[in-house]
Motif scaffolding. Structure first.
Motif, short mmCIF file in Angstrom:
data_model
loop_
_atom_site.label_atom_id
_atom_site.label_comp_id
_atom_site.label_asym_id
_atom_site.label_seq_id
_atom_site.Cartn_x
_atom_site.Cartn_y
_atom_site.Cartn_z
N PRO A 1 14.13 -13.17 -18.10
CA PRO A 1 13.12 -12.09 -18.18
C PRO A 1 13.37 -11.14 -19.36
N PHE A 2 12.29 -10.79 -20.04
CA PHE A 2 12.38 -9.89 -21.18
C PHE A 2 12.97 -8.53 -20.76
N ALA A 3 12.56 -8.05 -19.60
CA ALA A 3 13.01 -6.74 -19.14
C ALA A 3 14.50 -6.70 -18.82
N ALA A 4 15.13 -7.88 -18.70
CA ALA A 4 16.55 -7.92 -18.35
C ALA A 4 17.45 -8.07 -19.58
N VAL A 5 16.85 -8.24 -20.76
CA VAL A 5 17.66 -8.39 -21.97
C VAL A 5 18.39 -7.08 -22.26
N LYS B 1 18.68 -13.86 -29.99
CA LYS B 1 17.40 -13.86 -30.69
C LYS B 1 16.40 -14.79 -30.00
N SER B 2 16.79 -16.05 -29.83
CA SER B 2 15.87 -17.03 -29.24
C SER B 2 15.54 -16.70 -27.79
N THR B 3 16.54 -16.24 -27.04
CA THR B 3 16.32 -15.88 -25.63
C THR B 3 15.27 -14.78 -25.51
N THR B 4 15.40 -13.75 -26.34
CA THR B 4 14.48 -12.62 -26.28
C THR B 4 13.06 -13.02 -26.69
N ILE B 5 12.96 -13.84 -27.73
CA ILE B 5 11.65 -14.25 -28.24
C ILE B 5 10.93 -15.12 -27.20
N ARG B 6 11.66 -16.06 -26.59
CA ARG B 6 11.02 -16.92 -25.59
C ARG B 6 10.64 -16.14 -24.34
N ALA B 7 11.36 -15.06 -24.08
CA ALA B 7 11.04 -14.23 -22.91
C ALA B 7 9.79 -13.40 -23.14
N SER C 1 16.14 -16.15 -7.98
CA SER C 1 16.69 -14.93 -7.39
C SER C 1 16.86 -13.85 -8.46
N PHE C 2 17.33 -14.26 -9.64
CA PHE C 2 17.54 -13.29 -10.71
C PHE C 2 16.21 -12.71 -11.18
N ILE C 3 15.22 -13.58 -11.34
CA ILE C 3 13.90 -13.12 -11.79
C ILE C 3 13.30 -12.15 -10.77
N SER C 4 13.47 -12.46 -9.49
CA SER C 4 12.95 -11.57 -8.43
C SER C 4 13.61 -10.20 -8.48
N SER C 5 14.90 -10.17 -8.83
CA SER C 5 15.64 -8.90 -8.84
C SER C 5 15.16 -7.95 -9.93
N VAL C 6 14.54 -8.49 -10.99
CA VAL C 6 14.06 -7.62 -12.07
C VAL C 6 12.54 -7.65 -12.18
#
Length: 362
Positions: free
Chosen positions: A11-15, A47-53, A236-241
């Motif tokens: 998730p972008f909000a978790a970066v 970089k790639s993680t944030t862009i794909r998010a 579970s991680f996505i649900s938490s954020v």
């Protein structure tokens, strides 16, 4: 769109951290006319993680059902020729919701793969335009990501930038021509150790961001723990954020709606141009991007008027890559922009330091 059909990406909000990069990406989503983002930095900095998010953060878009160009059902500038002709003839078109496309351009891609190709044999024998859409068609109304863009062939970079600037892609072969919309946010990333982009190409990117490896031990542990938690149980991680993700999505959508009402005072516009002049920036792209980015930031924060702090927060990303490089000069290009800002706005380095560090998206 159901959660089961969505990509399971971090998730972008978790970066954590990299606030300047996240802010630059969000501003380009709010106003795609800014012209994309070039992200240069160390390997393994997210970089790639944030862009794909980023694409996953955005709400779905309505498209004409079965259309390979993600044509909009109501905006002629975002419609293929076939869809526009159907609508002009009074036909109703079916629509469907799709996730914002996130297209990766591999380094080994050919020009045909990027732009699409025309089947000349079929065109001549059957009299129809047999066009196989390329990556530019698939990226329409979405994001086009080029990792290691500094290693991409120059002629492909030229094609990319021309399409990003015009919003259209034209393929011509043996007298047969196909033209389709190609409006996307161009995002490039790379490691400066592996080569630099040509200055004239770098200038075509709206904003440029430099990312650094996190050095604080506590922050590094936090990043590792989050990534491990996501890999072990993505749902579970996505649900938490999810609450934070939804809140950020609403903020971006609200900013897109507000943008056209945001104004920037003439005095601020004059000072932005004065900074560009003092830094000897070629052309007017720097002025235009700085104005657009400042307006997008004000919209993102729920305001209808650009402030001095908005300019402070976007000016470095908008100008650092447009400065002429002097191999003998020791000062960093970003520091040169900050120094020029302080001179024009008559503020001390310490007084303005806080403004440049206010890049948090929260």
């Amino acid at each position: 769109m159901s959660s089961s059909s969505k990509r399971r990406v971090f998730p972008f909000a978790a970066v954590i951290g990299q606030e300047e990069m996240k802010l630059a990406l969000l501003l380009n989503i709010i106003d795609p006319r800014i012209g994309g983002v070039m992200i240069m930095g160390d390997r393994g900095t997210g970089k790639s993680t944030t862009i794909r998010a980023l694409a996953d953060l955005l709400p779905g878009i309505d498209v004409v059902q079965g259309d390979p160009y993600n044509s909009s059902p109501n905006d002629p500038d975002l419609q293929s020729t076939e869809v526009r002709q159907l609508i002009e003839q009074g036909n109703e078109v079916s629509t469907e919701e799709r996730q914002v496309p996130m297209i990766d351009l591999p380094l080994g891609a050919t020009e045909d793969r990027l732009c699409g190709t025309i089947d000349i044999e079929k065109a001549l024998s059957e009299g129809v335009r047999a066009f196989e859409p390329g990556l530019l068609a698939k990226a329409n109304r979405g994001l086009l990501y080029v990792d290691e863009v500094n290693l991409l062939d120059d002629h492909l970079v030229d094609v990319l930038l021309d399409s990003a600037a015009s919003g259209w892609n034209t393929v011509e072969r043996e007298g047969v021509s196909v033209r389709h919309p190609a409006r996307f946010v161009l995002i490039g990333s790379g490691n400066p150790e592996e080569g630099e982009l040509r200055p004239q190409l770098l200038d075509r990117f709206g904003m440029s961001v430099e990312v650094r490896t996190v050095r604080e031990a506590e922050l590094r542990v936090q990043v590792v723990d989050q990534r491990t938690a996501f890999d072990d149980d993505p749902d579970s991680f996505i649900s938490s954020v999810q609450a934070k993700q939804d809140s950020l999505q609403k903020k971006v959508v609200s900013a897109q709606d507000r943008l056209q009402n945001v104004v920037i005072d003439e005095d601020l516009r004059l000072k932005i141009s004065a900074i560009c002049g003092e830094l000897d920036v070629d052309g007017l792209r720097g002025d235009i991007v700085s104005n657009r980015a400042a307006r997008a930031l004000a919209a993102f924060e729920g305001r209808n008027e650009v402030s001095e702090e908005d300019v402070a927060r976007v000016i470095t990303c908008s100008l650092r890559h447009r400065l002429r490089k002097d191999p003998l000069e020791q000062i960093d290009s970003g520091d040169r922009v900050i120094k020029a800002f302080c001179n024009i706005f008559e503020r001390s380095d310490e007084d303005v330091a806080n403004s440049f560090e206010l890049a948090s998206i929260d």
